[in-house]
Structure formats: C-alpha cells, structure tokens
Design a protein around this motif. Structure first.
Motif, PDB file in Angstrom:
ATOM      1  N   PRO A   4      54.824  39.108  41.361  1.00  0.00           N
ATOM      2  CA  PRO A   4      54.191  38.289  40.412  1.00  0.00           C
ATOM      3  C   PRO A   4      55.142  38.755  39.737  1.00  0.00           C
ATOM      4  CG  PRO A   4      52.941  39.910  42.005  1.00  0.00           C
ATOM      5  CD  PRO A   4      54.066  40.199  42.419  1.00  0.00           C
ATOM      6  N   LEU A   5      54.241  36.929  38.785  1.00  0.00           N
ATOM      7  CA  LEU A   5      55.271  37.493  37.400  1.00  0.00           C
ATOM      8  C   LEU A   5      54.580  38.021  36.384  1.00  0.00           C
ATOM      9  CD1 LEU A   5      56.904  33.642  37.223  1.00  0.00           C
ATOM     10  CD2 LEU A   5      57.968  35.673  38.209  1.00  0.00           C
ATOM     11  N   ALA A   6      55.563  39.472  35.695  1.00  0.00           N
ATOM     12  CA  ALA A   6      54.745  40.335  34.960  1.00  0.00           C
ATOM     13  C   ALA A   6      53.860  39.367  33.756  1.00  0.00           C
ATOM     14  CB  ALA A   6      55.977  41.275  34.005  1.00  0.00           C
ATOM     15  N   GLY A   7      52.092  39.657  33.641  1.00  0.00           N
ATOM     16  CA  GLY A   7      51.828  39.477  32.468  1.00  0.00           C
ATOM     17  C   GLY A   7      50.999  38.111  32.251  1.00  0.00           C
ATOM     18  N   ALA A   8      51.495  37.442  34.018  1.00  0.00           N
ATOM     19  CA  ALA A   8      50.901  35.757  34.521  1.00  0.00           C
ATOM     20  C   ALA A   8      49.890  35.854  35.214  1.00  0.00           C
ATOM     21  CB  ALA A   8      52.054  34.714  34.794  1.00  0.00           C
ATOM     22  N   GLN A   9      48.577  37.454  35.744  1.00  0.00           N
ATOM     23  CA  GLN A   9      48.783  37.157  36.447  1.00  0.00           C
ATOM     24  C   GLN A   9      46.311  37.609  36.158  1.00  0.00           C
ATOM     25  OE1 GLN A   9      49.895  37.308  39.570  1.00  0.00           O
ATOM     26  NE2 GLN A   9      51.458  37.014  38.112  1.00  0.00           N
ATOM     27  N   ARG A  10      46.255  36.760  37.476  1.00  0.00           N
ATOM     28  CA  ARG A  10      44.915  36.192  37.424  1.00  0.00           C
ATOM     29  C   ARG A  10      44.384  35.991  35.343  1.00  0.00           C
ATOM     30  NH1 ARG A  10      46.082  41.040  39.437  1.00  0.00           N
ATOM     31  NH2 ARG A  10      45.433  42.636  37.412  1.00  0.00           N
ATOM     32  N   PHE A  11      44.633  34.527  36.049  1.00  0.00           N
ATOM     33  CA  PHE A  11      44.128  34.250  34.304  1.00  0.00           C
ATOM     34  C   PHE A  11      43.638  32.602  33.950  1.00  0.00           C
ATOM     35  CE2 PHE A  11      49.025  33.134  34.404  1.00  0.00           C
ATOM     36  CZ  PHE A  11      48.713  31.577  34.161  1.00  0.00           C
ATOM     37  N   ALA A  12      43.767  32.089  35.620  1.00  0.00           N
ATOM     38  CA  ALA A  12      43.392  30.802  35.636  1.00  0.00           C
ATOM     39  C   ALA A  12      43.636  30.176  37.370  1.00  0.00           C
ATOM     40  CB  ALA A  12      44.193  29.776  35.000  1.00  0.00           C
ATOM     41  N   ASP A  13      42.841  29.259  37.505  1.00  0.00           N
ATOM     42  CA  ASP A  13      42.842  28.869  39.022  1.00  0.00           C
ATOM     43  C   ASP A  13      44.128  27.553  38.563  1.00  0.00           C
ATOM     44  OD1 ASP A  13      40.751  30.008  40.365  1.00  0.00           O
ATOM     45  OD2 ASP A  13      39.514  28.583  38.833  1.00  0.00           O
TER      46      ASP A  13
END
Length: 284
Positions: free
Chosen positions: A208-217
C-alpha cells in the motif's frame, strides 16, 4: 474593507496552491467510453466504448479513434467486442480487456486479430504494458492481476490487499494499482473505499502507498514522473498523489470518470462514461 487576494500575490508570499488541471477540449458522441489510451507512435487517442452493461457479452462494444485535438477520426474503428475497457500497446498490437477475454487488435489496421481467453477471469478491467513488452490486466472482482506474454495468459498475483483492483499502470520496476475498495455492493459503492498500491514486478509483493489508503473508489491510474493521478468513478474526482503526501483533488467531473490515459508529459485524457465524452486536461 475586504482585500482582493490574487494568484500573483499568493505566489509572492509563498503560500502553497494546490495543482489544478485546465480542460483543453471534449470529444462528444461516444458510447460509454471507459478507457482512453494515447498511441504515441500514431499521434492519436484510442477509446473503448462499452455500449450496454459492462458485464454483458452482447457484441455491442467497439473502439474509436480521436485526433489529438479531440476530433472523432473513426467512430467504429474496431467492432466485434462485448464491453471493452482498459487497453495496452505492445509489439505493434493493441490489447483490450473484454470481460473474461483479452482482445488483440492490429494497431496499424484496427482489425481484430485474436481473442485470448483468460481462465477463471471474472471481470477484466484495466491494462498496461511494461518495458519488456509483457502485458498486465486487472480482474476487479477477483483481487487478481494476470500477465500476458505474447498470447499466453498467466496468474501474476492474487492478493486480498488488491481490494478490487481496477486501474493499473506500469511504472519502471513496479505496477501502480488503483483499488476500488472492499465489499462492493449492488450499486458499486463499497463497505471500505479503495486506495493506491504498488506491486513489485520481480517479487510480486503488494505494498500500500503511504497516505493513500481508503480514500475513494478508484478507477483509472497513470503516473507522470513522480506524480500519480487517479480517478474516483463514483464522485468524478481526479486526484493527485506524491510519495510522502496525501491525495488531493485537482479536477472534478460528474460521476463516471474512468480509465485515464496520458501523453506522459502534461496531458491527461479522461473518459466520462455517463456523458459519452472524453475530456483532455492540461496539468498546471
């Protein structure tokens, strides 16, 4: 008295201004355009048209060709598909994801020359090609990415971390993946939104790329230099992400923004499925 704050004043005092994307043109008259691929060798944009339910093998799908200024050059360039989505170019051929098959098109003529069945595929979505010419395709509903070398499909990686992988883009020694999210519902909303990931081409490790998780479909994804751009289909938002930061919105459309393409420099091509259009954006 209120003071007028100009962009020049903001720049002068050093306040960071989020990057924006200005629209250059829109191509209209398309039919559920899902993917827009820049064909550098031929100075054109190839667009996949679903024309119906994205999961139905109905024979209605086709490819179109646009000029670089947004004119429709050929509406029906390649017919005989079902619900074509993501595309990739390799070895003078165009590879197209089409539900459970990968269609192969001669890049010079637009003729459909082969169909590669992908065993156990459920819902093939986006495609990309790496520096060696191998082609990759996501299976959104199976947490899987397949690799195709020539005409041979093989399982590349299957991992729950992929969380409904949609967009995919080869970036040097890795694949960048845009995840739709976990727990997809009937209306394609999710119990948990997606994010951005990287898959190492050598080890196949998913990170997973740090800071870019679970923010949009997320739907489409491309990289230009050290910047990643991704679309969120359900909201129509275009996001920008750089390592160490967090995703920020740089453009907003109506819901339906899908698999984006790029010239690799400063232009993005955004299919707007629900409007039958492709928008070209110039990145500031």
């Amino acid at each position: 008295m209120k003071r007028l704050i100009t962009s020049a004043f903001i720049a002068a005092i050093g306040i960071a201004v989020p990057a924006q994307a200005g629209e250059l043109w829109r191509a209209r008259g398309l039919e559920q355009p899902e993917s827009a691929l820049f064909d550098a060798a031929n100075n054109r944009i190839i667009v996949s048209n679903i024309v119906g339910n994205p999961g139905d093998a109905d024979g209605n799908g086709y490819l179109s060709v646009l000029s670089l200024d947004g004119k429709v050059v050929t509406q029906h360039w390649t017919d005989g598909m079902d619900a074509p989505k993501g595309m990739a170019i390799s070895g003078g051929k165009l590879y197209v994801a089409d539900i459970t098959k990968v269609r192969v098109v001669d890049l010079a003529s637009g003729k459909l020359i082969a169909s590669i069945a992908v065993p156990k595929a459920v819902f093939l979505n986006d495609m990309t090609s790496d520096q060696s010419g191998k082609v990759y395709v996501t299976d959104m509903l199976a947490d899987t990415i397949y690799r195709i070398d020539g005409d041979r499909p093989e399982l590349f990686v299957k991992d729950a971390l992929l969380a409904s992988p949609n967009g995919v883009f080869a970036d040097g020694t890795r694949l960048i993946v845009a995840s739709w999210g976990k727990g997809i519902k009937a209306d394609f909303s999710t119990a948990e939104p997606g994010g951005l990931l990287a898959v190492d081409l050598a080890s196949k490790a998913v990170t997973p790329l740090a800071g870019a998780q679970r923010f949009a479909d997320l739907d489409g994804v491309v990289a230009i230099g050290d910047t990643i751009y991704a679309t969120a289909y359900m909201t129509g938002t275009l996001y920008r992400y750089r390592t160490g930061g967090t995703p920020e919105a740089v453009a907003r459309f109506k819901p339906g923004s899908a698999d984006i393409g790029t010239d690799g420099k400063s232009i993005l091509y955004v299919p707007l499925m629900n409007e039958g259009e492709v928008a070209a954006l110039k990145l500031d």
